[in-house]
Design a protein around this motif. Structure first.
Motif, PDB file in Angstrom:
ATOM      1  N   PHE C 188       1.058  -1.001   0.204  1.00  0.00           N
ATOM      2  CA  PHE C 188      -0.483  -0.192   0.362  1.00  0.00           C
ATOM      3  C   PHE C 188       0.654   1.283  -0.443  1.00  0.00           C
ATOM      4  CE2 PHE C 188      -2.079   3.256   2.430  1.00  0.00           C
ATOM      5  CZ  PHE C 188      -3.189   3.311   1.218  1.00  0.00           C
ATOM      6  N   ASP C 189       1.929   0.820   0.322  1.00  0.00           N
ATOM      7  CA  ASP C 189       2.675   2.416   0.717  1.00  0.00           C
ATOM      8  C   ASP C 189       3.901   2.191   1.372  1.00  0.00           C
ATOM      9  OD1 ASP C 189       4.187   4.725   1.292  1.00  0.00           O
ATOM     10  OD2 ASP C 189       2.453   6.092   2.450  1.00  0.00           O
ATOM     11  N   ALA C 192       5.900   4.376   4.260  1.00  0.00           N
ATOM     12  CA  ALA C 192       5.566   4.577   5.473  1.00  0.00           C
ATOM     13  C   ALA C 192       5.521   3.137   6.024  1.00  0.00           C
ATOM     14  CB  ALA C 192       3.770   4.619   4.985  1.00  0.00           C
ATOM     15  N   LEU C 195       9.317   3.319   7.518  1.00  0.00           N
ATOM     16  CA  LEU C 195       9.425   4.035   8.932  1.00  0.00           C
ATOM     17  C   LEU C 195       8.373   3.159   9.609  1.00  0.00           C
ATOM     18  CD1 LEU C 195       7.450   7.826   7.477  1.00  0.00           C
ATOM     19  CD2 LEU C 195       9.960   6.881   7.588  1.00  0.00           C
ATOM     20  N   MET C 196       8.101   2.382   9.352  1.00  0.00           N
ATOM     21  CA  MET C 196       7.911   1.024  10.547  1.00  0.00           C
ATOM     22  C   MET C 196       8.771   0.572  10.651  1.00  0.00           C
ATOM     23  SD  MET C 196       4.532   2.520  10.782  1.00  0.00           S
ATOM     24  CE  MET C 196       4.858   3.958  10.717  1.00  0.00           C
TER      25      MET C 196
ATOM     26  N   ASN D  39     -12.224  18.345   8.385  1.00  0.00           N
ATOM     27  CA  ASN D  39     -11.948  17.186   6.771  1.00  0.00           C
ATOM     28  C   ASN D  39     -13.150  16.414   6.809  1.00  0.00           C
ATOM     29  OD1 ASN D  39      -9.160  18.409   8.883  1.00  0.00           O
ATOM     30  ND2 ASN D  39      -8.707  17.617   6.410  1.00  0.00           N
ATOM     31  N   GLU D 178      -8.416  24.804  -1.209  1.00  0.00           N
ATOM     32  CA  GLU D 178      -6.947  25.545  -0.430  1.00  0.00           C
ATOM     33  C   GLU D 178      -5.974  26.291  -1.323  1.00  0.00           C
ATOM     34  OE1 GLU D 178      -6.481  22.705   2.539  1.00  0.00           O
ATOM     35  OE2 GLU D 178      -8.049  21.611   2.383  1.00  0.00           O
ATOM     36  N   HIS D 211      -8.237  26.546   5.412  1.00  0.00           N
ATOM     37  CA  HIS D 211      -8.478  25.826   6.580  1.00  0.00           C
ATOM     38  C   HIS D 211      -7.967  27.214   6.975  1.00  0.00           C
ATOM     39  CE1 HIS D 211     -10.508  21.900   7.060  1.00  0.00           C
ATOM     40  NE2 HIS D 211      -9.280  21.661   5.406  1.00  0.00           N
TER      41      HIS D 211
ATOM     42  N   GLN E  81       9.231   8.078  12.598  1.00  0.00           N
ATOM     43  CA  GLN E  81       8.037   8.654  11.793  1.00  0.00           C
ATOM     44  C   GLN E  81       6.889   8.896  12.056  1.00  0.00           C
ATOM     45  OE1 GLN E  81       8.678  11.764   8.064  1.00  0.00           O
ATOM     46  NE2 GLN E  81      10.221  10.490   8.511  1.00  0.00           N
ATOM     47  N   ARG E  86      -0.156  11.879   6.661  1.00  0.00           N
ATOM     48  CA  ARG E  86      -0.534  10.892   7.587  1.00  0.00           C
ATOM     49  C   ARG E  86      -0.071   9.518   7.215  1.00  0.00           C
ATOM     50  NH1 ARG E  86      -4.491  14.662   7.797  1.00  0.00           N
ATOM     51  NH2 ARG E  86      -5.449  13.847   6.383  1.00  0.00           N
ATOM     52  N   ARG E  87       0.120   8.961   5.845  1.00  0.00           N
ATOM     53  CA  ARG E  87      -0.093   7.693   5.272  1.00  0.00           C
ATOM     54  C   ARG E  87      -0.229   6.524   5.975  1.00  0.00           C
ATOM     55  NH1 ARG E  87       4.854  10.292   1.572  1.00  0.00           N
ATOM     56  NH2 ARG E  87       5.024   7.747   1.219  1.00  0.00           N
ATOM     57  N   ILE E  88      -1.126   6.459   6.693  1.00  0.00           N
ATOM     58  CA  ILE E  88      -1.787   5.092   7.384  1.00  0.00           C
ATOM     59  C   ILE E  88      -2.233   4.300   6.004  1.00  0.00           C
ATOM     60  CG2 ILE E  88      -2.809   6.289   9.692  1.00  0.00           C
ATOM     61  CD1 ILE E  88      -5.452   5.550   7.745  1.00  0.00           C
ATOM     62  N   PHE E  89      -1.736   2.337   6.689  1.00  0.00           N
ATOM     63  CA  PHE E  89      -1.898   2.063   5.877  1.00  0.00           C
ATOM     64  C   PHE E  89      -3.788   1.906   6.024  1.00  0.00           C
ATOM     65  CE2 PHE E  89       2.057   0.694   7.655  1.00  0.00           C
ATOM     66  CZ  PHE E  89       2.818   0.985   6.480  1.00  0.00           C
ATOM     67  N   ALA E  90      -4.639   2.351   4.338  1.00  0.00           N
ATOM     68  CA  ALA E  90      -5.650   2.040   4.377  1.00  0.00           C
ATOM     69  C   ALA E  90      -6.298   0.640   3.994  1.00  0.00           C
ATOM     70  CB  ALA E  90      -6.366   2.838   2.982  1.00  0.00           C
ATOM     71  N   ARG E 148       0.442   4.736  16.213  1.00  0.00           N
ATOM     72  CA  ARG E 148       0.565   3.509  15.313  1.00  0.00           C
ATOM     73  C   ARG E 148       2.720   4.290  15.416  1.00  0.00           C
ATOM     74  NH1 ARG E 148       0.855   3.508   8.801  1.00  0.00           N
ATOM     75  NH2 ARG E 148       1.587   5.628   8.888  1.00  0.00           N
ATOM     76  N   MET E 164      -1.307  19.612   9.505  1.00  0.00           N
ATOM     77  CA  MET E 164      -2.021  19.916   7.589  1.00  0.00           C
ATOM     78  C   MET E 164      -3.413  19.543   7.305  1.00  0.00           C
ATOM     79  SD  MET E 164       0.747  19.375   4.194  1.00  0.00           S
ATOM     80  CE  MET E 164       0.617  20.109   2.880  1.00  0.00           C
ATOM     81  N   GLY E 165      -4.006  20.048   7.369  1.00  0.00           N
ATOM     82  CA  GLY E 165      -5.525  19.730   6.337  1.00  0.00           C
ATOM     83  C   GLY E 165      -6.196  19.328   7.629  1.00  0.00           C
TER      84      GLY E 165
END
Lengths: 382, 339, 306, 261, 235
Positions: C188-189, C192, C195-196, D39, D178, D211, E81, E86-90, E148, E164-165
């Protein structure tokens, strides 16, 4: 930008590099025979066999003092089993290497374009294995410089039909054939016609493509009404696939085919009990056959397959014609070749008909039995 | 690179060069083998330029190029078979091949071009296989194609090289003129960001279709030339594997670069034929082992292709540098970093 | 009816093998967005390794009964193939794809085509696998059973059982193990995931290895059913498996499985109806599926973020 | 005066998720309005519905009195609604000039055939497009950067190119998503001036999502606040700042100093 | 000294993004890097955690040179970091996302403890444990990203534009939690566009401009600096 310029220069050099090869040619110290075969690609194995066969013939002639007082040299061309590559290879052999005689190629789709190039340039060509009529004849007009060494042999199909009905008492048969291969298709058609004429019933008559590996669908169709015989007149590699799957699908009848079965790579276990038609029997006592098999085995370590044999025969036919013509002039050689009559080759005694096809002769029926081919009958063509 | 040849002058020089080369072939100063090689270079480049328009310009990952080349080849071959190979009938055959390929591309494109990226790639690849299967079974409808056994009886017209060369020049000019125009920029914007292009007023469907049809017409045109150069057509010559060839050329040259496509296409033929010439018989079988190694090495050292997206100076437009005085007042500056 | 079911069975048999290849395609695609055109050739290498292993073991008897012996030998051959393919694919990944991680996607695709050609042509050289068509020795007796009028062969049972076990194993690895979760996260990323503390290079290598192991097993199963081993044998099954993966929604594991079954059944059905058009029909189905579901059956119909 | 853009009872459902429900908004010619909210409140979805990116579930969008439902994004753009994006979406590998010229494309006025043959209207129109694009770049102080590849520009400049590109289509309504995101206060100040300036210069009607309260409160005449896809408040900046629902859902308590930010 | 960055240079192709950055961070501190977009703040963070390779310079963590270590090794040393955006794992559940955060650790019991601690800071995550990460709202995603980041039990947390945002009300919440995390003993390096908020929680700060540090000082000093006020605090 600088890198681009450097790269451009490199590319230009790479482009011009082949031109350096232009120089060659000339030199008549040897007699050059071009061989075009698939030396790369999916049927490389056929190319190697063919090349080996030609090589054997040439070495034998050279050992006996060569031809017209010269040693014979093979110039090899690769067609990758691709029509365009075949054209390029043939043009290169003729134009760059100045060969006057070509043995090749294996597949009809390569031999046809080669035959056109050869014929136009008055270069004698003999294809060892290509069965498509268009190799030697285009739109009803003979290509005078083009020959083939293999039997087109639809009679093989008829012979098997005769043997099956008369000797084996077969009533029903299923037939599979390669849609893209005239040889296979021809055998299948002749078998079907003759079998039906003799009162047999063809339950399934299905085409496949050369790339197919899964025959379960076709076999299931066959097994809906299991026939006495399954006729697959293709080369051993295809036959192995079908035979094993046929047994796995529960087919208990007789497997049968044509001279494509003649190979040490045939799956003897799956084909056990099966019958096929051939030009000669490996246990044929003829000296040509026994010598050839022994010599080939000594040099390459395996029993020669049909492709090697036909390559060997084709080369011998050609070299013999050059000798008979006593000239390197292709026009004289092609006349001598066309006049060949009763020339003994491994695969049989050869004379050419008006379309430069070998005229057929006796058909031998062999049975696959306990890892061997056993001679069971010899049929006269009708 | 400061070549200051006027473009018309350059064109005249190129035309002359083509004519001289054809003459040399005709007089057999250059033998038939080299004639075949240079003709094939032209054909490969024309076909690749077509894919360059589809993939390089508009970013549509199409993998069915060989099928369109095949459609053009069979069409052109059938036309000359019945009409002969006089220059005008040959011209009709070539145009017919290109039009048919383009027409089929249009029909297929209507539904299929909605797909994006790899899905489009695989759908066009699938289409290519369907076309090959149809070629294999075509003898049931048109017996002279001989289906899976290959079509014979194609006559060679005079001056095939010159035809190929002139059409190549035309193909380059058309591609280049398209590239540096408003519709061309529309194509590039679709490649860069389809959604954004759509939102900036670019009729995405229309321009994707234009690119696809034009590119496939190039393939059809190349197919017609191919048929009359090699004189034998077999379905396996237009198999899906063959669609990779123009793809390799376009990527090796640099996606979107006409210059790159021309250079890479030429070099590609040269390398394959060069290996045939250089390798002696005993190691001839290494030909297609060396080729992929070169391919991988090339890609690893220059992943963006030979030319990236840049064009040789002669292909770039000479945009009149307008005076840098904007008509509108600029008392407001958005920030101070770049006054 | 029996006939239709019988054909369906043939299709499922083919589909199971396609599934094993398709999963490798889809996993690799999911994690590095690469259409790994060389995957079919890794499958080919698997078939060869299986063949050579069986040949080497030809004189070995592992258990008395011929059935048990056959199955054990077959499993050994399959394991050898899986191991060899894993090693091969990881090596390929390191040499040919890894340097291109940050290059345009198409560059890696081109090297994949190069790797594919290399594997095909190099392995057909005499001192490698050679160019011959080799007949794969049947590991099991040519036994068939009649069940409710359906003929089921030993090979079909073997394929179904082995493939199912492998698929369950794969499912477990991906859903529940740490490395499996890392694969999904990396897919997925990638940054990221880095970074884990996930070793992304290792994870990607693992994915290539896992996909190759399945391809290796698939190769041995394939030639057990369709017993011809050849250096160019991977192209067509590879292509079809890849197509199946796309049809299912590339990157989706259940999609690859379902797509493969559809592909197998479609192909067999087409073949039983009009054999020379089989490939055309199979790909026509693909295109129709994509027109209805542009990102495949299980593909997420992505609402594009604007 | 008839409204230039009228959004009536607009709803958008993604599966079970109601991203926007029953949303109304009216823009009159020359308006400069703001759209704010937490958001995921559905602000960008509104933009996407207006510009035709997503099909509308229910409701109507009228531009100059005519419904634009069901039209393709490029048609809506050509009618006169242009936008920028939350995450910059320039054509990264095209030059700055070409980025802007692409958006002039619809007004290119010559066919592909003319382009390929270099005949007819090609030359004159091409010169017009280029001039127009350069003029716009001039306004945004980007003329010196026209040959740079867009992706190599610093962030702030990319934002400006995006606005210039949006204006190239000669829009009547401009939607800014934005525009101040990622800008520091001094850049933000300049941006506010720029927005006011282009509104006058190009006779634009502007709707912006933002924002940064300084921008919204500083330049918008009317503000619509969304939460969970619905309008929860609407009014002049000072009314919004003191609206308890807005403070609860969006602004939080410490609003006063942040307004100054 | 927990973190020391010495004379760091980073290039993106021809662009010289960092032109010799040096700063440090003491145990227990919150240090903020402020600056315009493109000044090099995110680049600095990415270089520290190993996503980018510097062309020159060094990064020391607890005295150990970590400049050339791969990212996953750096995480296991105790730097975590929370990336920009955010870059969470959707496609992973909230639980799996948190487990990914603890990837470098293997003790299940301790991981469970860490998870409880994260829930204490972000109770909303506990309610959404089996939901897919992609279905969370923007604010929840930011919380998940931070949670996380804490799962590896870092000594140093790098936060890249956490506000941000986000809606103003959420910004406030996030900064409250940042302070809380710091009080529990985690040192924080904070990159933030919202200089006002950043300086309100930080002990010290550095101002970056086009890849260089142009100013440094305590948060209070920076807040009072006329230049900073003009450029980053809006007057």
């Amino acid at each position: 930008m600088r890198t681009i310029r450097v790269l451009s220069v490199l590319v230009i050099i790479a482009t011009l590099l082949p031109l350096a090869g232009c120089a060659g040619g000339g030199g008549s110290k040897t007699l050059k025979i071009g061989v075009i075969a698939p030396m790369t690609g999916d049927v490389k194995t056929f190319g190697e066999s063919t090349r080996n066969g030609v090589q054997m013939a040439v070495e034998e002639w050279n050992a006996n003092g060569g031809l017209l007082g010269k040693q014979i040299e093979i110039v090899l061309g690769d067609d990758k089993n691709d029509a365009a590559e075949a054209t390029a290879a043939a043009t290169k052999l003729i134009q760059q290497d100045k060969v006057k005689f070509i043995v090749g190629s294996v597949a009809s789709k390569c031999s046809i374009p080669i035959s056109d190039v050869a014929n136009k340039n008055k270069v004698v060509m003999i294809s060892p294995t290509s069965t498509n009529p268009k190799v030697t004849v285009a739109d009803g007009v003979l290509k005078p410089f083009v020959f083939r060494a293999c039997f087109i042999d639809p009679p093989q199909g008829a012979a098997m039909a005769k043997f099956a009905t008369e000797n084996l008492g077969i009533k029903t048969a299923a037939v599979f054939y390669d849609n893209g291969n005239d040889y296979v298709k021809g055998l299948a058609e002749f078998f079907k016609a003759s079998f039906e004429a003799r009162g047999g019933k063809v339950t399934v008559y299905e085409a496949y493509a050369q790339t197919d590996t899964d025959f379960t669908a076709l076999l299931t169709k066959v097994m809906a009404e299991p026939p006495d015989m399954l006729y697959i007149p293709d080369y051993y590699n295809m036959v192995n696939l079908v035979n094993q799957q046929a047994r796995a699908a529960g087919f208990k009848g007789i497997l049968a085919g044509g001279d494509g079965w003649d190979s040490s790579d045939l799956d003897f276990q799956a084909a056990d009990g099966g019958y096929f038609t051939n030009h000669y029997a490996a246990d044929d006592p003829r000296a040509e056959v026994q010598n050839w098999v022994a010599r080939y085995k000594a040099k390459y370590g395996t029993v020669p397959d049909a492709l090697a044999t036909l390559g060997y025969d084709a080369a011998n036919l050609l070299l013999n014609a050059i000798k008979t013509a006593n000239s390197e002039d292709p026009v004289k050689v092609k006349d001598a070749l066309a006049a060949t009559a009763g020339f003994p080759t491994v695969s049989g005694t050869i004379s050419f008909d008006e379309n430069h096809n070998p005229i057929n002769k006796d058909v031998v029926i062999l049975q696959v039995k306990e890892g061997k081919f056993v001679h069971v009958a010899t049929l006269k063509p009708e | 690179m400061k070549w200051k040849v006027p473009s018309w002058g350059l064109l005249v020089i190129l035309l002359a060069a083509g004519a001289v080369l054809q003459l040399a072939i005709h007089l057999e100063v250059i033998n038939a083998y080299w004639a075949l090689v240079v003709t094939y270079m032209c054909i490969a480049v024309i076909s690749s330029l077509g894919l360059g328009i589809i993939y390089g310009f508009s970013g549509q990952f199409a993998l069915g190029h060989a099928a369109f080349m095949g459609l053009g080849a069979y069409t052109a071959a059938l036309i000359t078979r019945y009409m002969g190979v006089a220059p005008w009938t040959f011209a009709i055959a070539l145009v017919g091949g290109a039009l048919l390929a383009g027409g089929v591309a249009w029909l297929v494109g209507l539904p299929i071009l909605r797909l994006r990226s790899d899905y489009l790639g695989i759908a066009t690849l699938g289409f290519g296989i369907i076309v090959r299967v149809l070629f294999e079974n075509s003898d049931k409808v048109i017996p002279v194609t001989a289906g899976a056994r290959g079509m014979t009886g194609i006559e060679q017209p005079d001056f095939v090289f010159l035809w190929a060369f002139l059409l190549l020049l035309g193909a380059i000019i058309v591609a280049r003129n398209l590239r540096f125009s408003s519709p061309g920029r529309a194509l590039l914007s679709i490649r860069e960001d389809e959604t954004a292009a759509n939102l900036m007023g670019v009729d995405v469907v229309r321009y994707k279709t234009i690119a696809f049809v034009l590119g496939c017409s190039y393939a059809g045109l190349a197919g017609g030339l191919y048929a009359h150069t090699f004189l034998f057509l077999h379905p396996s010559n237009f198999d899906f594997i063959k669609s990779f060839d123009p793809l390799l050329i376009v990527v090796l040259g640099g996606l979107g670069s006409i210059t790159g496509t021309v250079v890479a296409g030429t070099a590609w033929v040269a390398v394959l034929e060069g290996l045939r010439l250089v390798l002696p018989g005993e190691v001839l079988e290494w030909r297609y082992v060396i080729y992929p190694v070169l391919l991988i090495a090339m890609m690893l050292t220059r992943p963006q292709g030979l030319f990236g997206t840049s064009e040789a100076a002669i292909l770039r437009p000479r945009e009149a540098e307008a005076p840098a005085a904007p008509a509108l007042a600029t008392e407001v500056t958005a920030d101070g970093t770049h006054p | 009816m029996t006939y239709v079911l019988q054909q369906l069975l043939n299709g499922i048999q083919l589909g199971f093998v396609y599934a094993l290849i398709a999963l490798g395609y889809t996993m690799v695609y999911g994690i590095v967005r690469l259409i790994n055109f060389a995957h079919g050739d890794v499958f080919m290498v698997g078939a060869f390794v299986g063949y050579f292993t069986l040949r080497a073991l030809a004189r070995v008897t592992l258990a008395g009964a011929s059935w048990l012996n056959g199955i054990l030998l077959f499993l050994l051959a399959m394991l050898a193939a899986m191991a060899a393919c894993t090693l091969l694919n990881v090596t390929i990944e390191r040499i040919a794809y890894k340097p291109l991680r940050n290059a345009p996607r198409i560059a890696a695709l081109i090297t994949a085509i190069g790797v594919s050609l290399f594997l095909e042509y190099f392995s057909s050289l005499k001192f490698v696998f050679g160019p011959n068509y080799i007949t794969f020795p049947s590991p099991l007796p040519a036994q068939t059973w009649e069940v409710a009028g359906l003929r089921i062969s030993a090979i079909q049972v073997l394929i179904a059982v082995v493939a199912t076990l492998l698929l369950l194993g794969l499912n477990y690895i991906i859903r529940y193990t740490k490395i499996g979760k890392a694969m999904r996260a990396t897919a997925f990323d990638r940054d990221a995931a880095r970074l884990m503390g996930i070793n992304v290079d290792l994870t990607i290598s693992f994915t290539f290895g896992l996909g190759a192991a399945l391809a290796g097993a698939g190769g041995v199963l394939y030639v057990s059913a369709y017993p011809r081993v050849h250096t160019f044998m991977g192209i067509i099954p590879g292509l079809k498996a890849f197509t199946a993966a796309v049809m299912g929604g590339i990157g989706s594991l259940p999609g690859a499985f379902v797509g493969a079954l559809i592909m197998g059944v479609a192909e067999v059905t087409a073949k039983s109806l009009y054999s020379t058009m089989a490939d055309g029909v199979a790909f026509l189905i693909l295109i129709l599926v994509l027109l209805v579901k542009p990102s495949g059956i299980f593909g997420r119909a992505e609402v594009e973020k604007v | 005066m008839a409204p230039i853009l009228e959004i009536i009872g607009l709803s958008k459902h993604f599966g079970g998720l109601k991203a926007v429900s029953d949303f109304d908004l009216t823009l009159h010619e020359g308006d400069l309005q703001g759209l704010i909210g937490p958001n995921g409140a559905g602000k960008t979805t509104v933009f996407n519905l207006v510009t035709g990116v997503y099909p509308v579930t229910t409701g109507d969008i009228r531009f100059e009195g005519q419904s634009i439902l069901g039209q393709e994004p490029w048609m809506i753009n050509q009618r006169g609604i242009a936008r920028t994006f939350q995450n910059i979406r320039l054509f990264p590998n095209l030059s700055v000039l070409d980025n802007v010229r692409v958006a002039c494309h619809a007004h290119g006025g010559y066919s592909t055939l003319e382009a390929v043959a270099r005949v007819g209207r090609y030359r004159a129109r091409e010169r017009e497009i280029t001039e127009r694009a350069r003029n716009l770049l001039g306004v945004f102080n980007l003329l010196g950067r026209q040959d740079e590849v867009a992706k190599n520009l610093p962030y702030g400049e990319q934002r400006r190119v995006e606005i210039a590109r949006a204006l190239a289509a000669n829009p009547k309504v401009l939607l800014l998503d934005e525009p101040a995101a990622g800008m520091n206060p001094s850049e933000v100040g300049a941006l506010m001036d720029l927005i006011r300036f282009i509104r006058e210069q190009f006779r634009l009607t502007i709707l912006l999502i933002e924002h940064q309260m300084r921008v919204v409160m500083g330049i918008c005449e009317q503000i619509t606040v969304m939460d969970f896809g619905q309008v929860i408040a609407r009014g002049k900046p000072e009314e919004i700042q003191n609206n308890p629902k807005v403070i609860e859902a969006y602004l939080g308590r410490g609003v006063s100093y942040r307004t100054a930010l | 000294m927990l973190l020391q960055v010495e004379n760091l240079h980073v290039h993106y192709g021809a662009i010289h993004a960092l032109q010799g950055i040096s700063f440090h961070l003491e145990q227990g501190e919150i240090v903020t890097l402020i600056g315009a977009n493109g000044a090099g703040k995110s680049t600095t963070l990415k270089t520290i955690c190993g996503l980018l390779r510097p062309t020159a310079g060094a990064v020391y963590f607890r005295g150990q040179d970590i400049t050339r270590l791969p990212a996953h090794k750096i995480v296991s040393l105790g730097i975590s970091q929370v990336p920009e955006g955010r870059r969470i794992f959707a496609p992973l559940t909230v639980r799996e996302n948190l487990e990914m955060g603890a990837y470098t650790r293997s003790d299940r019991r301790e991981i469970a403890e860490s998870m409880e601690r994260v829930f204490a800071s972000f109770p909303r995550l506990k309610e959404r444990l089996d939901q897919l990460g992609g279905t969370l709202s923007g604010g929840e995603q930011q919380m998940l990203a931070m949670g996380r980041g804490l799962m590896s039990r870092p000594e140093l947390l790098l936060l890249d534009e956490p506000s941000m945002g986000l809606a103003p009300i959420l910004v406030e919440e996030i900064f409250r939690i940042i302070r809380e995390i710091n009080q529990q003993g985690t040192s924080i390096l904070l990159v933030e566009q919202n200089a006002h908020m950043a300086l309100s929680v930080a002990n010290r700060g550095y101002v970056l401009e086009t890849g260089r540090i142009v100013l440094e000082g305590t948060a209070a000093e920076l807040r009072d600096n006329a230049q900073v006020r003009a450029a980053y605090l809006g007057g």
